[in-house]
Enzyme design. Structure first.
Site, PDB file in Angstrom:
ATOM      1  CE  LYS A  40      -0.257  -0.108   5.063  1.00 29.09           C
ATOM      2  NZ  LYS A  40      -1.079  -0.505   6.234  1.00 29.09           N
ATOM      3  CE1 TYR A 268      11.613  32.234   4.178  1.00 28.90           C
ATOM      4  CE2 TYR A 268      11.182  29.880   4.362  1.00 28.90           C
ATOM      5  CZ  TYR A 268      11.244  31.033   3.599  1.00 28.90           C
ATOM      6  OH  TYR A 268      10.952  30.973   2.260  1.00 28.90           O
TER       7      TYR A 268
HETATM    8  C1  LIG Z   1      -0.323  -1.500   6.918  1.00 24.54           C
HETATM    9  C2  LIG Z   1      -0.898  -2.778   7.373  1.00 24.54           C
HETATM   10  C3  LIG Z   1      -0.077  -3.884   7.620  1.00 24.54           C
HETATM   11  C4  LIG Z   1       1.422  -3.810   7.626  1.00 24.54           C
HETATM   12  O1  LIG Z   1       1.794  -3.429   8.930  1.00 24.54           O
HETATM   13  P1  LIG Z   1       3.352  -3.334   9.368  1.00 24.54           P
HETATM   14  O2  LIG Z   1       3.281  -3.082  10.808  1.00 24.54           O
HETATM   15  O3  LIG Z   1       3.913  -2.206   8.578  1.00 24.54           O
HETATM   16  O4  LIG Z   1       3.930  -4.656   9.011  1.00 24.54           O
HETATM   17  C5  LIG Z   1      -0.682  -5.093   7.941  1.00 24.54           C
HETATM   18  N1  LIG Z   1      -2.029  -5.185   8.032  1.00 24.54           N
HETATM   19  C6  LIG Z   1      -2.842  -4.131   7.839  1.00 24.54           C
HETATM   20  C7  LIG Z   1      -4.308  -4.289   7.969  1.00 24.54           C
HETATM   21  C8  LIG Z   1      -2.308  -2.887   7.510  1.00 24.54           C
HETATM   22  O5  LIG Z   1      -3.128  -1.847   7.309  1.00 24.54           O
END
Ligand SMILES: *Cc1c(COP(=O)(O)O)cnc(C)c1O
Length: 388
Positions: A40, A268
């Site tokens: 993702k 800044y």
């Molecule tokens: C993002 C996500 C993961 C991955 O989690 P990590 O802690 O980065 O391994 C797994 N399951 C779900 C439902 C997620 O949204």
């Protein structure tokens, strides 16, 4: 690390696909369950398709995304592996993803009915993973709503409209030492699986574990585990050393250098004033590129042979580094973060400086920063080659 900056780039994110390959293999070796690569958010900023292909070639058999657009992008690139997509409104148009064989997470009867209606004689029953909330209180059906969801699923499965491939949830505390809390979540998960079986469902894939749980909680692995941040080489529990290798290096060439006297206010608001005469480097990366403004005053970067402080506020497109009396010229390289081999800052350092987690740093690296890919399959010794 990664050879010289490409001739045209003043800044780039180098993605070491070999690190992703090795992290995938390491995680696959820590479980007997199947491994899902969570890609993702553009592969946590590393690039959706290159990460997916690399992970699938090195031990992952599933891909996880949150949206139809991501799932379809993978299919359009020719990726045929099973994909689970898990964050949807019930009124989205699911026809394209269902036709593309993408499996969908469902947490409510409304959503289940909308998805069931999408199946056609050609696509057959729509494959779903029912999500239960085991204590994160985020996505997933509350345990008191779960019996109704599985009742609906049982009915629609009997009618041939859906196929319940999975029952799943997500842990709230896998990266904390609170094992009693994990045990409570596991008990709720078991209860949910029991309800599903009692409703006549026979999910082939129960899944609960994320990165931290893959490494630390073997009792949560079930049939499939979902690796996100660890795939990209970040220790899910800070301070551990599991042998993961950070995959992204963010670096840039100085676009200007100048000698300044002591007492010179920089950027800044003059939050930094040079303590002595020194050389300032102007680096063309800023908060629009994901270099967190809130890390100003603490953050350091790697230049020549050491760490040097970012001088003053990080601006939208640029920041300044005070390198003291070191010789410096425009075109010289600055490493914002990397795997840490030479002592350069890591994503985990940046997360600490910015008061956030490494996930936010990685996913924040902006689209304006070109990604350059180092192929998988190089040997470990190749990669210590310097940034000359
Ligand atoms: C993002 C996500 C993961 C991955 O989690 P990590 O802690 O980065 O391994 C797994 N399951 C779900 C439902 C997620 O949204």
């Amino acid at each position: 690390m990664a050879g010289p900056l490409s001739a045209t780039a003043t800044a780039e994110a180098v993605v070491d696909l070999d690190a992703i390959a090795r992290n995938t293999a390491l995680l696959a070796g820590r479980t007997t369950a199947r491994l899902m690569a969570v890609v993702k958010a553009d592969g946590f900023g590393h690039g959706l398709v290159p990460v997916a292909r690399t992970a699938l070639a090195h031990g992952a058999s599933w891909l996880g995304v949150t949206s139809c657009a991501e799932a379809l992008q993978l299919r359009a690139a020719g990726v045929t592996a099973p994909i689970l997509s898990w964050l949807h409104g019930h009124d989205e148009d699911f026809r394209a993803v269902v036709a593309a064989g993408v499996e969908l997470s469902v947490a409510s009867p409304e959503h289940l009915q909308a998805i069931a209606a999408t199946g056609t004689c050609r696509t057959g029953p729509v494959a779903v993973h029912l999500k239960v909330d085991t204590g994160l209180s985020r996505n997933g059906a509350a345990i008191h709503d779960w019996p109704e969801l599985v009742r609906w699923a049982g009915k629609l499965a009997a009618d041939g409209q859906v196929e319940v491939r999975g029952v799943w949830s997500h842990l709230a505390t896998a990266d904390t030492p609170d094992r009693a809390s994990v045990a409570r979540q596991v008990r709720t998960f078991e209860e949910a699986i029991g309800y599903a079986r009692a409703a006549g469902l026979d999910p082939a894939l129960c899944h609960l574990a994320n990165s931290a749980a893959i490494l630390d909680l073997p009792g949560t692995h079930y049939d499939l585990v979902r690796a996100g941040v660890a795939l990209y080489g970040i220790e899910p529990v800070p301070g551990r050393a599991s042998g993961l290798r950070p995959a992204m290096t963010l670096r840039a060439r100085a676009v200007l250098t100048k000698r300044v006297p002591p007492g010179t206010g920089v950027s800044y608001g003059y939050e930094y004033v040079t303590p002595r005469a020194g050389t300032l480097l102007l680096v063309p990366l800023g908060f629009a590129d994901g270099v967190p403004r809130g890390a100003g005053g603490r953050a350091e970067v790697w230049f020549a042979d050491g760490r040097h402080p970012i001088a003053g506020r990080i601006a939208m497109d640029q920041f300044v580094v005070d390198v003291g009396d070191l010789p410096a010229r425009p075109g010289d390289e600055v490493v914002v973060f990397g795997p840490g081999d030479r002592g350069e800052p890591t994503v985990t350092d940046w997360a600490r400086w910015a008061g956030t987690n490494p996930h936010e740093i990685l996913t924040g690296i902006g689209g304006r920063v070109p990604r350059r890919y180092l192929p998988a399959g190089r040997s470990w010794t190749d990669r210590s080659e310097s940034c000359a």
